[in-house]
Design an enzyme around this catalytic site. Structure first.
Site, short mmCIF file in Angstrom:
data_model
loop_
_atom_site.label_atom_id
_atom_site.label_comp_id
_atom_site.label_asym_id
_atom_site.label_seq_id
_atom_site.Cartn_x
_atom_site.Cartn_y
_atom_site.Cartn_z
N GLU A 127 43.90 -23.88 46.50
CA GLU A 127 44.99 -24.77 46.05
C GLU A 127 44.43 -26.04 45.42
O GLU A 127 44.86 -27.14 45.74
CB GLU A 127 45.90 -25.16 47.23
CG GLU A 127 46.45 -24.01 48.03
CD GLU A 127 47.66 -23.36 47.40
OE1 GLU A 127 47.94 -23.62 46.21
OE2 GLU A 127 48.33 -22.58 48.10
N GLN A 161 51.62 -24.66 39.56
CA GLN A 161 52.21 -24.76 40.89
C GLN A 161 51.83 -26.06 41.59
O GLN A 161 51.87 -26.15 42.81
CB GLN A 161 51.80 -23.56 41.74
CG GLN A 161 52.38 -22.26 41.24
CD GLN A 161 52.05 -21.09 42.16
OE1 GLN A 161 52.47 -21.04 43.29
NE2 GLN A 161 51.27 -20.15 41.65
N ARG A 197 58.77 -16.94 43.84
CA ARG A 197 58.71 -16.43 45.22
C ARG A 197 59.36 -15.06 45.32
O ARG A 197 59.18 -14.34 46.28
CB ARG A 197 59.43 -17.37 46.20
CG ARG A 197 58.86 -18.76 46.40
CD ARG A 197 57.40 -18.77 46.62
NE ARG A 197 56.69 -18.93 45.35
CZ ARG A 197 55.43 -18.60 45.17
NH1 ARG A 197 54.72 -18.09 46.14
NH2 ARG A 197 54.84 -18.76 43.99
N LYS A 236 45.53 -14.03 44.79
CA LYS A 236 44.64 -15.16 45.01
C LYS A 236 43.96 -15.11 46.37
O LYS A 236 42.74 -15.27 46.48
CB LYS A 236 45.45 -16.45 44.88
CG LYS A 236 44.64 -17.68 45.07
CD LYS A 236 45.55 -18.87 45.24
CE LYS A 236 46.23 -18.81 46.61
NZ LYS A 236 46.77 -20.11 47.02
N THR A 237 44.75 -14.89 47.40
CA THR A 237 44.19 -14.88 48.74
C THR A 237 43.18 -13.75 48.89
O THR A 237 42.13 -13.90 49.51
CB THR A 237 45.30 -14.74 49.79
OG1 THR A 237 46.34 -15.64 49.46
CG2 THR A 237 44.78 -15.05 51.16
#
Length: 763
Positions: free
Chosen positions: A226, A259, A615, A33-34
């Site tokens: 987000e 999320q 995670r 995503k980043t």
DNA sequence: TCCGCATGCTTTTTT
DNA sequence: AGCATGCGGA
């Protein structure tokens, strides 16, 4: 030049290069995503878009900072002129610039939560309301929620539904508190966190001097990270800024509905679920390949999240098929849980050469960290706890900042209350109350009240002294930089002297913290950065304070030291580790007892568990204890329902040791039976008797699972763990199909297996 | 004004 | 259990 495009998979590339029109990127965990966000911005710049025409909004300063650094690497220094930051910091900057249009000073103060609560306490006390009924946190939450829903005090007072709700909770006067609170903030030239959004919205809506068109024209390309965590107000602003619905909008939102874990503070998951129907011709891009985790983790996560109804359809997958299964650790007590986690950490490090910094212990509540701290220390394992008080919330830091705030904005009532008698100079509570009272009666600021009000001579002279300090610093602020003023303030106020007197360890620490604050200010002054939109950054005290108010997260993480990370699951969002331990997997803890009778809150807890699980890159351990100290008592909690929602084939559940002849019955956790209230089905609550059976003998080398869509009622099938069985029925549709199978070698009830995950071979 | 003890209340947290 | 708050006494 566009070398970076080759580093992307097809959907990533599409997300990066679809520059025009609304784009919704659903980014699963570990899906890059980043990378997509940063490359997209770099691509915009490389396509000739001016950096100041790009607005990128994030939720944390850290996210903004990291992204900016990466963009600078790809696209060079012009990236410094991007408008990039948190919703709050970007809007605060604009509000400051346009402050004259909303009747605020440009040097307005930003009240943090503590300040807000203090104002509210003042009002509640003064209205003589019962502080238990009108508990500050509750009242603050109501007001915050109102602002977030764009409900003004007047509307609040008029709204029947809201009023009756307050009536029901026996708090009919919240609307009065709200009204007074707003007035008081205005008089103090202060905005709380919600105001930064609220007032920005109204600035655009009321559109004085065409500011709305000005910023609409400015922000031609908008990105929101987000997005699942945005609230109603943030979305409303986004729509307004992107000229919705009048014309085509270049808005790119990135997020993952699975999320979304901040509903409790107003995040509205329907923002992302309904985005497609809100904007026209939305291009939806799903990033479904998980590059982070093994198949055991990805499939476990997929399976558990399938228990949530409302979802955007997606299929997260990975090609990492190697790795250990998810481990479930069962302990008798919380102490034992901590001990065994510490033991596993040692083992991972010594036998598998995993560095401490690649491991994290995640828990639902901060209070759970204690036991782990203790046992990590005993085992000589370096660790670091994240969470708790941030630097800028420390008393000694806030004390000095209060003086500086007052210098910049003397009407700041909270800063005044904090600094006027600290260090003590004989202006007591009685005098202060008189001032506040006078100020509120005459609707003037506390500072003005203090200069006008007649008080006993002794107090008057103390006040004079205090006023002189502030005046002196104000004069200084006109010529000197922020650091010089702050240094002088630390001396003149007597704060430094006071802290130096305390020679205890904590006292020395506090003094060091104050020096650290001064150093930080110095750094701020000396840094030569270019700010948003390419303006030369403002180095005044006032701009420092503005920054600092929104700069709560000081990221203490660094890559040099090797330590185990301890944090809440919430704060682990966005991070990844080789090994993750999710501890306290128990009913009442996770899911939290606060959520047990609200299905939608259980869903949020489940999403939180999803975040926790994802995670991990490779090793995942879930632990629970039969008994633990909670609120000073021993409590017995059932294993978390979430443990039952994991697919058996990816789990290593703790089964009692296979009995060896002559060996005494197992001891310790291995004898742990399901608690009396334990659920009937589920892999980890299996009765010791049935799970102690020798596992069915299946030739694993010949095992070839059949495609799941071929499984039908009446078939004889093989399962690696359960052996031979008969399919009694198949229900559900598509990837939700579940088969009920009676296995010959596994006694008891037939098993229900999710076909999407179960590996079955048709005989 | 200040200190100390009793009392009550416990999710998550960023800005 | 631990923390924050509040009240009462010196």
């Amino acid at each position: 030049m566009s070398e970076y495009l080759n580093q992307l998979n097809d959907s990533q590339r599409e997300a990066v290069t679809t520059l025009e029109g609304p784009v919704m990127v659903i980014a699963g965990p570990g899906s890059g995503k980043t990378r997509v966000l940063t490359y997209r911005i770099a691509h915009l710049l490389n396509s000739g878009v001016a950096p100041w025409n790009v607005l990128a909004l994030t939720f944390t300063n850290k996210a903004a900072r990291e992204m900016k650094e990466r963009i600078v690497d790809i696209a060079g220094s012009r990236s410094n002129s991007l408008w990039m930051g948190t919703f709050h910091s970007v809007f605060a900057r604009i509000l400051r610039r346009e402050s004259d249009k909303i009747g605020y000073p440009s040097d307005f103060t930003i009240y943090d939560t503590e300040d807000s609560k203090s104002v509210l306490n003042e009002i509640i006390k003064e209205m003589k309301l019962d502080k238990n009924t009108y508990n500050v946190n509750g009242v603050r939450a109501r007001i915050s929620a109102a602002k977030t829903q764009l409900i003004s005090p007047e509307q609040y007072a008029k709204d029947e539904r809201i009023r009756s709700r307050d009536q029901m909770s026996r708090r009919p006067y919240i609307h009065v508190i709200y009204e007074r609170y707003v007035k008081r903030c205005e008089r103090a030239g202060a905005m709380d966190f919600d105001d930064l959004l609220y007032k920005f919205y109204y600035l655009l809506r009321d559109n004085p001097e065409g500011v709305k068109e000005k910023y609409q024209a400015q922000f031609q390309y908008i990105l929101v990270d987000e997005f699942q965590d945005t609230n109603f107000l943030q979305y409303a602003i986004l729509k307004m800024l992107s000229r919705y619905p009048e014309s085509k909008q270049n808005v790119c939102i990135v997020g993952d509905d699975a999320q979304s874990i901040y509903a409790f503070r107003g995040a509205d998951i329907s923002n992302i679920l309904d985005f497609q129907s809100e904007y026209q011709d939305v291009k939806v891009i799903k990033l479904e390949q998980n590059y982070r985790s093994t198949i055991h983790i990805v499939n476990s996560a997929n399976h558990l999240i399938s228990y949530n109804k409302k979802q955007i359809k997606k299929k997260i997958w990975t090609d990492k098929t190697e790795g250990p299964k998810v481990k479930i650790l069962r302990a008798l007590t919380d102490t034992e849980e901590a001990k065994r986690v510490a033991g596993l950490i040692q083992e991972y490090r010594n036998r598998h050469y995993i560095e401490y910094k690649e491991m994290a212990i995640l828990y639902r509540t901060n209070a759970q960290s204690r036991a782990f701290e203790e046992h990590l220390r005993k085992a000589n394992i370096p660790y670091k706890i994240f969470g708790g008080l941030s630097f800028f919330q420390r008393k000694e830091v806030k004390d000095l900042l209060a003086y500086l705030r007052l210098v910049v904005n003397e009407n700041d009532s909270e800063a005044l209350k904090r600094s006027i008698n600290y260090p003590r100079r004989g202006i007591g509570k009685t005098s202060l109350d008189k001032m506040l009272d006078y100020a509120n009666k005459n609707e003037i600021s506390t500072w003005r009240a203090l200069t006008e009000l007649q008080l006993p001579p002794r107090t008057t002279s103390s006040i004079k002294e205090f006023v002189q300090i502030i005046r002196h610093l104000q004069g200084m602020a006109k010529e000197s930089n922020a650091y010089q003023v702050a240094l002088e303030a630390s001396k003149l106020s007597g704060l430094e002297k006071l802290l130096k007197q305390d020679t205890s360890i904590e006292g020395v620490n506090r003094l060091q913290n104050m020096y650290a604050l001064l150093d930080g200010i110095k750094e701020f002054v000396e840094a030569d950065e270019i700010g948003e939109g390419g303006e030369v950054a403002n180095k005044s005290l006032s701009s420092y304070l503005q920054n600092v108010a929104l700069m709560t997260d000081l990221d203490q993480a660094n890559n040099e030291d090797d330590y185990v990370t301890l944090m809440t699951i919430h704060s682990a969002k966005g991070l990844e580790f080789e090994a993750i331990f999710v501890v306290g997997m128990e009913e009442n803890i996770f899911p939290s007892f606060m959520t047990l009778n609200d299905p939608s809150q259980i869903d949020e807890e489940r999403r939180l568990f999803y975040v926790a699980v994802t995670r991990s890159k490779r090793l995942l351990t879930l632990s629970h204890a039969k008994s633990r100290y909670q609120y000073g008592q021993i409590r017995y909690n059932d294993p978390s329902r979430f443990l039952e929602e994991l697919p058996e084939e990816h789990i290593d559940a703790p089964t009692p040791k296979v009995k060896v002849i002559g060996e005494a019955p197992g001891k310790g956790y291995n004898t742990y039976d399901a608690s009396p209230k334990g659920r009937v089905s589920g892999h980890f609550n299996r009765s010791p008797r049935s799970s102690a059976r020798p596992s069915p003998k299946i030739d694993t080398s010949n095992f070839r699972p059949s495609p799941s869509d071929k499984i039908a009622k009446g078939q004889q099938v093989l399962h690696l763990k359960f052996g031979k069985g008969k399919v009694l029925s198949v229900d559900g549709s598509r990837d939700k199909r579940v088969a009920t199978i009676r296995f010959e070698d596994v006694g008891g009830e037939p098993k229900r297996l999710m076909l999407k995950f179960a590996k079955l071979q048709i005989v």
